[in-house]
Design an enzyme around this catalytic site. Sequence first.
Site, short mmCIF file in Angstrom:
data_model
loop_
_atom_site.label_atom_id
_atom_site.label_comp_id
_atom_site.label_asym_id
_atom_site.label_seq_id
_atom_site.Cartn_x
_atom_site.Cartn_y
_atom_site.Cartn_z
N ASP A 164 -0.53 -0.13 -17.51
CA ASP A 164 -1.96 -0.18 -17.24
C ASP A 164 -2.37 1.22 -16.80
O ASP A 164 -2.06 1.63 -15.68
CB ASP A 164 -2.23 -1.23 -16.15
N LYS B 17 -9.76 9.22 -16.73
CA LYS B 17 -9.93 8.22 -17.78
C LYS B 17 -11.38 8.20 -18.29
O LYS B 17 -11.64 7.92 -19.45
CB LYS B 17 -9.54 6.85 -17.24
N GLU C 20 -7.70 -4.33 -22.11
CA GLU C 20 -7.37 -4.79 -20.75
C GLU C 20 -7.67 -6.27 -20.53
O GLU C 20 -6.82 -7.00 -20.02
CB GLU C 20 -8.09 -3.91 -19.72
N ASP D 299 -13.62 -7.90 -14.03
CA ASP D 299 -12.74 -6.83 -13.55
C ASP D 299 -13.53 -5.87 -12.65
O ASP D 299 -14.34 -5.08 -13.14
CB ASP D 299 -12.17 -6.08 -14.77
P1 ADP Z 1 -9.11 0.63 -10.94
O1 ADP Z 1 -9.17 -0.51 -11.92
O2 ADP Z 1 -10.41 1.38 -10.87
O3 ADP Z 1 -7.93 1.50 -11.17
P2 ADP Z 1 -8.09 -1.11 -8.83
O4 ADP Z 1 -8.09 -2.32 -9.66
O5 ADP Z 1 -6.78 -0.54 -8.43
O6 ADP Z 1 -9.00 0.02 -9.45
O7 ADP Z 1 -8.96 -1.43 -7.50
C1 ADP Z 1 -9.14 -0.54 -6.46
C2 ADP Z 1 -10.20 -1.09 -5.52
O8 ADP Z 1 -9.77 -2.34 -4.97
C3 ADP Z 1 -10.48 -0.19 -4.32
O9 ADP Z 1 -11.88 -0.06 -4.14
C4 ADP Z 1 -9.86 -0.95 -3.15
O10 ADP Z 1 -10.53 -0.70 -1.92
C5 ADP Z 1 -10.08 -2.38 -3.58
N1 ADP Z 1 -9.18 -3.29 -2.88
C6 ADP Z 1 -7.82 -3.27 -2.86
N2 ADP Z 1 -7.35 -4.24 -2.05
C7 ADP Z 1 -8.43 -4.90 -1.56
C8 ADP Z 1 -8.60 -6.01 -0.66
N3 ADP Z 1 -7.56 -6.61 -0.10
N4 ADP Z 1 -9.85 -6.41 -0.39
C9 ADP Z 1 -10.92 -5.79 -0.95
N5 ADP Z 1 -10.82 -4.75 -1.77
C10 ADP Z 1 -9.60 -4.30 -2.09
MG MG Z 2 -8.21 -1.57 -13.34
#
Ligand code: ADP
Ligand code: MG
Length: 622
Positions: free
Chosen positions: A25, A86, A185, A207
């Site tokens: 991913d 990205k 995705e 998402d």
């Molecule tokens: P991306 O798809 O952009 O790479 P992610 O799917 O990794 O991002 O998500 C990152 C986001 O998820 C961040 O804003 C982070 O603060 C939020 N996040 C991670 N864990 C939690 C949680 N337990 N509660 C709320 N938000 C969360």
């Molecule tokens: Mg993501």
Amino acid sequence: MVLLQISEPGRSPDPHHHRRAVGIDLGTTNSLVATVRSGSPVTLANDRGEHLLPSVVRYLSGGVEVGKTALEHAVDDPLNTLISVKRYMGRGVEDIARLGKQLPYELAAGKPGMVRFRTVSGDVSPVQVSAEILRTLAERAEASLGGSLDGAVITVPAYFDDAQRQATKDAAMLAGIKVLRLLSEPTAAAVAYGLDQGDEGVIAVYDLGGGTFDISVLRFSRGIFEVLATGGDSALGGDDLDRCIAEWIADQAGLSTDLAPALQRNLLRVACRAKEQLSESDEVALSVEDWSGRLDREILYSLVDPLIDKTLRACRRTLRDAGVETADVVNVVLVGGSTRMPRIRQQVAAMFAREPLASIDPDRVVAIGAARQADVLVGNKPGDEMLLLDVIPLSLGLETMGGLMEKIIHRNTTIPVSKAQEFTTFRDGQTAMAIHVLQGERELISNCRSLARFELRGIPPMTAGVAKVRVSFQVDADGLLNVSAREVNSGVETGIQVKPSYGLDDGEISRMLQDSFAHAREDMKLRALKEQQVEADRLIEDLAAALTRDGERLLSEAEYHCLEVALSELRKYRQDCEDYRELQRHIESVANASETFAALRMDDAVSRALSGHRLEEFEGRQ
Ligand code: ADP
Ligand code: MG
């Protein structure tokens, strides 16, 4: 007798030989790698036990740092620490200008085409940056699996266009990774939940990551996931929730609105931590500077609800685009770290009136689905029927006379696919043909997106309409397009791999689709008019040439004058007439009027060909 062991190409002849395949991913904020181990998909951690690799690369004068160590320098070394690249994959400098956003990086100056960032170790492209991330993950996987990889499935957003997909493939190649397939995705997330083995129906994938929100509506039927519509907001994510909370804290703590950057960053960090903790507990303690206080779920919800509402509105819009009702959705899949928030789960469940699938870690679900797909593609599960297909999001076609788009492969066709169509020359003796490849749903090329142009040269001179040019479109399993053109009589051939140098805006695909629906009727009329205009041009050209060559010789003065008037009237009609039916009637009347002249010219040509030859000459040839 000797028995030969026969196996499918790409499949292992030895059923016990396990191939090393991974799913990756490649995210905007974080990236992950997963594999199927003893039948179960797992994400792989680094030697510190961390699964998520921040998608950050820092360039130093003598090397690179990737991930968490790089992220730590985002503040003190911002120009060399590249984040969220990205967003720029497969994008040109013009695209970035069009987005109208100030880039946080210095761009390599003066060169059109792909974006490049200026760093201490030279100019780097988003493809190179992504390759560093992919390489780090591949090395992690090789260490964990004990050998080199046989292949990887890499995920891309459903709305990624050809240029963005190609850029992703290029990054993998640069990292020395064999790409088994690019997978969208949302499809990967659906596969992670085994929906590819389940009932047919509509699936919504919600998402919400760090910086982006994507909603995809898929239809699963006959083993195929079809992307019905995608939507979302490329500037809405967990970071925005952090900002809302940070503002609230600043307000509570009586801090002025004009904060020093260091304090602002600290506030965001505190806000983010509080947000994540509130996914587990009902209340958290906060302290910033010399202020301390508390934040509970109720206040949190009042802060974040407007943003959540925004995502739900996008969901409704996308369902409408897909032409499905909320009640048609049989499964809702949650993806992205932000969907850990109980409030989001609640609101999504309420909107779809069904409990979303959330049992798999929303950070890992895409990588896990990709790993399952990779496992099948390298042949670790012989006999498993799972074959996933994606579809192309927008129709692909060619420009034809009159600036019209002729669709060769229609949108939502499952890939891989190959289609061909025959075209012919417009003019006598035409030896070259310009091929203009387009993407889009509208009838006029000006409303479609230009992907590539090339020329087929060396067509032997023939009468207009005799040459047969067969244009073939091939889209491979990754959604990449190859176009080739071949003149059938002579065999001259040329082709191009479509590698456009710039991409579409995130919302552009859905906008192009919506436009095509909105303008369908008007487009059809315009298309018909353009077709008649091409007809008129052909007649005008032929008649004018014939009059010049043979008019005075074969026609009486009155006849000549009559045709001349008809010709000039047709020219005027061609310019002014906006009703295709009327233009068509006029073309027919001129064609009828010139029929006698055409017959005279034909007789004349035959008698001239025969004159001066004795009949035996012709007989003698047989
Ligand atoms: P991306 O798809 O952009 O790479 P992610 O799917 O990794 O991002 O998500 C990152 C986001 O998820 C961040 O804003 C982070 O603060 C939020 N996040 C991670 N864990 C939690 C949680 N337990 N509660 C709320 N938000 C969360
Ligand atoms: Mg993501």
